[in-house]
Design a protein around this motif. Sequence first.
Motif, PDB file in Angstrom:
ATOM      1  N   ALA A  80       0.835  -1.203   0.000  1.00 21.90           N
ATOM      2  CA  ALA A  80       0.000   0.000   0.000  1.00 21.90           C
ATOM      3  C   ALA A  80       0.869   1.253   0.000  1.00 21.90           C
ATOM      4  CB  ALA A  80      -0.920   0.003   1.219  1.00 21.90           C
ATOM      5  N   GLY A  81       1.975   1.202   0.750  1.00 24.92           N
ATOM      6  CA  GLY A  81       2.855   2.355   0.841  1.00 24.92           C
ATOM      7  C   GLY A  81       3.532   2.708  -0.465  1.00 24.92           C
ATOM      8  N   SER A  82       3.688   1.738  -1.355  1.00 24.48           N
ATOM      9  CA  SER A  82       4.294   2.019  -2.661  1.00 24.48           C
ATOM     10  C   SER A  82       3.478   3.023  -3.455  1.00 24.48           C
ATOM     11  CB  SER A  82       4.435   0.719  -3.468  1.00 24.48           C
ATOM     12  OG  SER A  82       5.291  -0.183  -2.811  1.00 24.48           O
ATOM     13  N   MET A  83       2.206   3.131  -3.118  1.00 23.03           N
ATOM     14  CA  MET A  83       1.341   4.082  -3.801  1.00 23.03           C
ATOM     15  C   MET A  83       0.958   5.246  -2.886  1.00 23.03           C
ATOM     16  SD  MET A  83      -2.112   3.312  -5.974  1.00 23.03           S
ATOM     17  CE  MET A  83      -2.920   4.703  -6.792  1.00 23.03           C
ATOM     18  N   GLY A  84       1.691   5.398  -1.795  1.00 21.63           N
ATOM     19  CA  GLY A  84       1.416   6.498  -0.888  1.00 21.63           C
ATOM     20  C   GLY A  84       0.221   6.273   0.013  1.00 21.63           C
ATOM     21  N   LEU A  85      -0.209   5.014   0.161  1.00 19.35           N
ATOM     22  CA  LEU A  85      -1.346   4.672   1.009  1.00 19.35           C
ATOM     23  C   LEU A  85      -0.835   4.033   2.297  1.00 19.35           C
ATOM     24  CD1 LEU A  85      -3.525   3.036  -1.784  1.00 19.35           C
ATOM     25  CD2 LEU A  85      -3.810   5.349  -0.866  1.00 19.35           C
ATOM     26  N   TRP A  86      -1.619   4.148   3.372  1.00 14.90           N
ATOM     27  CA  TRP A  86      -1.215   3.589   4.655  1.00 14.90           C
ATOM     28  C   TRP A  86      -2.251   2.588   5.145  1.00 14.90           C
ATOM     29  CZ3 TRP A  86       3.324   3.823   7.066  1.00 14.90           C
ATOM     30  CH2 TRP A  86       4.223   4.816   6.658  1.00 14.90           C
ATOM     31  N   ASN A  87      -1.840   1.321   5.141  1.00 17.68           N
ATOM     32  CA  ASN A  87      -2.677   0.262   5.686  1.00 17.68           C
ATOM     33  C   ASN A  87      -2.326   0.097   7.156  1.00 17.68           C
ATOM     34  OD1 ASN A  87      -4.128  -2.004   6.342  1.00 17.68           O
ATOM     35  ND2 ASN A  87      -2.922  -3.410   5.088  1.00 17.68           N
ATOM     36  N   ILE A  88      -3.109   0.701   8.036  1.00 16.92           N
ATOM     37  CA  ILE A  88      -2.856   0.627   9.470  1.00 16.92           C
ATOM     38  C   ILE A  88      -3.560  -0.579  10.091  1.00 16.92           C
ATOM     39  CG2 ILE A  88      -2.960   1.974  11.627  1.00 16.92           C
ATOM     40  CD1 ILE A  88      -1.226   3.198   9.534  1.00 16.92           C
ATOM     41  N   GLY A  89      -4.341  -1.291   9.300  1.00 16.78           N
ATOM     42  CA  GLY A  89      -5.163  -2.370   9.842  1.00 16.78           C
ATOM     43  C   GLY A  89      -4.688  -3.765   9.531  1.00 16.78           C
ATOM     44  N   ALA A  90      -3.377  -3.955   9.295  1.00 14.12           N
ATOM     45  CA  ALA A  90      -2.883  -5.304   9.003  1.00 14.12           C
ATOM     46  C   ALA A  90      -3.158  -6.263  10.151  1.00 14.12           C
ATOM     47  CB  ALA A  90      -1.380  -5.259   8.705  1.00 14.12           C
ATOM     48  N   GLU A  91      -3.207  -5.742  11.373  1.00  9.62           N
ATOM     49  CA  GLU A  91      -3.526  -6.573  12.538  1.00  9.62           C
ATOM     50  C   GLU A  91      -4.913  -7.207  12.378  1.00  9.62           C
ATOM     51  OE1 GLU A  91      -2.360  -7.518  16.767  1.00  9.62           O
ATOM     52  OE2 GLU A  91      -1.287  -6.707  15.045  1.00  9.62           O
ATOM     53  N   ALA A  98       1.789   6.442  -9.817  1.00 14.55           N
ATOM     54  CA  ALA A  98       0.548   6.919  -9.216  1.00 14.55           C
ATOM     55  C   ALA A  98       0.772   7.394  -7.788  1.00 14.55           C
ATOM     56  CB  ALA A  98      -0.497   5.805  -9.234  1.00 14.55           C
ATOM     57  N   GLY A  99       1.713   6.748  -7.085  1.00 17.30           N
ATOM     58  CA  GLY A  99       1.987   7.148  -5.721  1.00 17.30           C
ATOM     59  C   GLY A  99       2.804   8.418  -5.617  1.00 17.30           C
ATOM     60  N   SER A 100       3.760   8.606  -6.536  1.00 14.37           N
ATOM     61  CA  SER A 100       4.653   9.766  -6.453  1.00 14.37           C
ATOM     62  C   SER A 100       4.096  11.000  -7.155  1.00 14.37           C
ATOM     63  CB  SER A 100       6.020   9.408  -7.065  1.00 14.37           C
ATOM     64  OG  SER A 100       5.871   9.040  -8.432  1.00 14.37           O
ATOM     65  N   SER A 101       3.341  10.798  -8.231  1.00 13.68           N
ATOM     66  CA  SER A 101       2.818  11.941  -8.976  1.00 13.68           C
ATOM     67  C   SER A 101       1.459  11.588  -9.593  1.00 13.68           C
ATOM     68  CB  SER A 101       3.804  12.347 -10.082  1.00 13.68           C
ATOM     69  OG  SER A 101       3.315  13.451 -10.808  1.00 13.68           O
ATOM     70  N   PRO A 102       0.381  11.742  -8.829  1.00 17.66           N
ATOM     71  CA  PRO A 102      -0.959  11.382  -9.335  1.00 17.66           C
ATOM     72  C   PRO A 102      -1.340  12.122 -10.614  1.00 17.66           C
ATOM     73  CG  PRO A 102      -1.016  11.736  -6.970  1.00 17.66           C
ATOM     74  CD  PRO A 102       0.333  12.192  -7.428  1.00 17.66           C
ATOM     75  N   ILE A 111      -5.591   2.242  -6.707  1.00 21.58           N
ATOM     76  CA  ILE A 111      -5.870   2.288  -5.270  1.00 21.58           C
ATOM     77  C   ILE A 111      -6.552   0.995  -4.835  1.00 21.58           C
ATOM     78  CG2 ILE A 111      -7.271   3.404  -3.497  1.00 21.58           C
ATOM     79  CD1 ILE A 111      -6.756   6.059  -4.946  1.00 21.58           C
ATOM     80  N   LEU A 112      -7.550   0.572  -5.594  1.00 17.99           N
ATOM     81  CA  LEU A 112      -8.244  -0.676  -5.275  1.00 17.99           C
ATOM     82  C   LEU A 112      -7.277  -1.863  -5.282  1.00 17.99           C
ATOM     83  CD1 LEU A 112     -11.624  -0.388  -7.223  1.00 17.99           C
ATOM     84  CD2 LEU A 112     -11.373  -0.739  -4.760  1.00 17.99           C
ATOM     85  N   ALA A 113      -6.452  -1.943  -6.315  1.00 17.42           N
ATOM     86  CA  ALA A 113      -5.517  -3.065  -6.444  1.00 17.42           C
ATOM     87  C   ALA A 113      -4.502  -3.073  -5.313  1.00 17.42           C
ATOM     88  CB  ALA A 113      -4.809  -3.000  -7.795  1.00 17.42           C
ATOM     89  N   ALA A 114      -3.936  -1.906  -5.017  1.00 16.53           N
ATOM     90  CA  ALA A 114      -2.899  -1.830  -3.980  1.00 16.53           C
ATOM     91  C   ALA A 114      -3.455  -2.193  -2.613  1.00 16.53           C
ATOM     92  CB  ALA A 114      -2.285  -0.433  -3.957  1.00 16.53           C
ATOM     93  N   LEU A 115      -4.625  -1.659  -2.277  1.00 14.58           N
ATOM     94  CA  LEU A 115      -5.192  -1.923  -0.959  1.00 14.58           C
ATOM     95  C   LEU A 115      -5.680  -3.362  -0.821  1.00 14.58           C
ATOM     96  CD1 LEU A 115      -7.135   1.389  -0.161  1.00 14.58           C
ATOM     97  CD2 LEU A 115      -4.974   0.588   0.809  1.00 14.58           C
ATOM     98  N   LEU A 116      -6.319  -3.890  -1.853  1.00 11.89           N
ATOM     99  CA  LEU A 116      -6.788  -5.277  -1.776  1.00 11.89           C
ATOM    100  C   LEU A 116      -5.620  -6.253  -1.709  1.00 11.89           C
ATOM    101  CD1 LEU A 116      -9.813  -5.283  -4.258  1.00 11.89           C
ATOM    102  CD2 LEU A 116      -9.877  -5.388  -1.767  1.00 11.89           C
ATOM    103  N   LEU A 117      -4.566  -5.979  -2.470  1.00 12.49           N
ATOM    104  CA  LEU A 117      -3.379  -6.831  -2.405  1.00 12.49           C
ATOM    105  C   LEU A 117      -2.731  -6.740  -1.032  1.00 12.49           C
ATOM    106  CD1 LEU A 117      -1.429  -8.720  -3.846  1.00 12.49           C
ATOM    107  CD2 LEU A 117      -0.213  -6.716  -4.722  1.00 12.49           C
TER     108      LEU A 117
END
Length: 358
Positions: free
Chosen positions: A81-92, A227-231, A245-251
């Motif tokens: 998720a971070g590769s696209m500038g997203l933060w998955n805080i819920g891996a737990e 997409a993460g560095s320059s939308p 975004i969908l692909a990164a978060l679901l993966l």
Amino acid sequence: MMRPVLVRRDRVLPATQALGFVVGIVGALVLGAILLLVSDNNPVEVYERMFDSALGGIDSLSRTLERATPLALTGLAVAVAGSMGLWNIGAEGQMMAGATLATGVAMMTDGLSGPLLIAVMLASGVVGGMVLMLGPALARSYLGVSEIITTLMLVYVSIRVVEWLEVGHWKDAGSLGFPRIEEVPAQAALPGLFGRVNIGALIALGLLVVFSLAVSRTAWGYELRLAGSSPNTARYAGVSLRRKILAALLLSGGIAGLAGAVQLTGTEVRLTPGLSNGFGFSGIIVAALALMRPSGVAVVAFVFGAVQVGGQSIQTLGVSSAISTILQAMILFSALAAVVFFNYRVRWAGAASEHSDV
């Protein structure tokens, strides 16, 4: 009035992240030694015990690798998720969801042979993590809702579901009234490699290699990083940010769910509310220190695994195992501080806009 200002250095040292991580470890050990001295403990004796327990032999190394496996998987989940500038805080929570679905599938298919049952359970773990991530992914991609809040809130939902199941439909008939879910079938245990290490470690290593190659050498990975560095550039190039975004978060959720299934089939014997054991939250630190790079995730996960195993061993010396958690936090803050000063220098800016280097 003078005030400090960070100014980027003209020349930056190579491999600043790796060097910063080393500085972080040294800084954490020094600060930890001071803390131990203040609490009337011998730092040399404590650190020696931690080293011997984590790296002092084949059995010690196997315990460290066993601990590092879920850290690597959750760290990779956050890094995806971070590769696209997203933060998955819920891996737990996604770990718990993956383990929950894997347990349910095992109850319905316990007649399968060992290898087939393991494969089905691991695949179910991936699906479980993705299902829990689906809501935050859709909310982020279609409505712009922060994935930080939604993924974090679902952690507690997934844990409460397990607590409900262990006193409800999945309660073990032989638990003598205690809240407990029945054990998964014996044939669902992952094959061992050596000591306490099972093939879950190879699964984690394989995923790290695959994702590293996918990010660096495929068009999908290039579009993800773009997409993460320059939308805006990505939009101009015809990249669908919504799909990325969908692909990164679901993966990301799927990998975290896989971590839960690996933990269930490799280390635990039954689903419990504490199965995730903080690995999902530690994975955030692992990914942050690795700068969201899979190669860095492997190294940081191994170090953190060693620190956690060593932290458990020092209780025999009368030292709280919480020292390992403190050391992990100190490594993070020391490494981040080191990287900042490797890349920036401090100038003092006055009211007249005059600057002077420190």
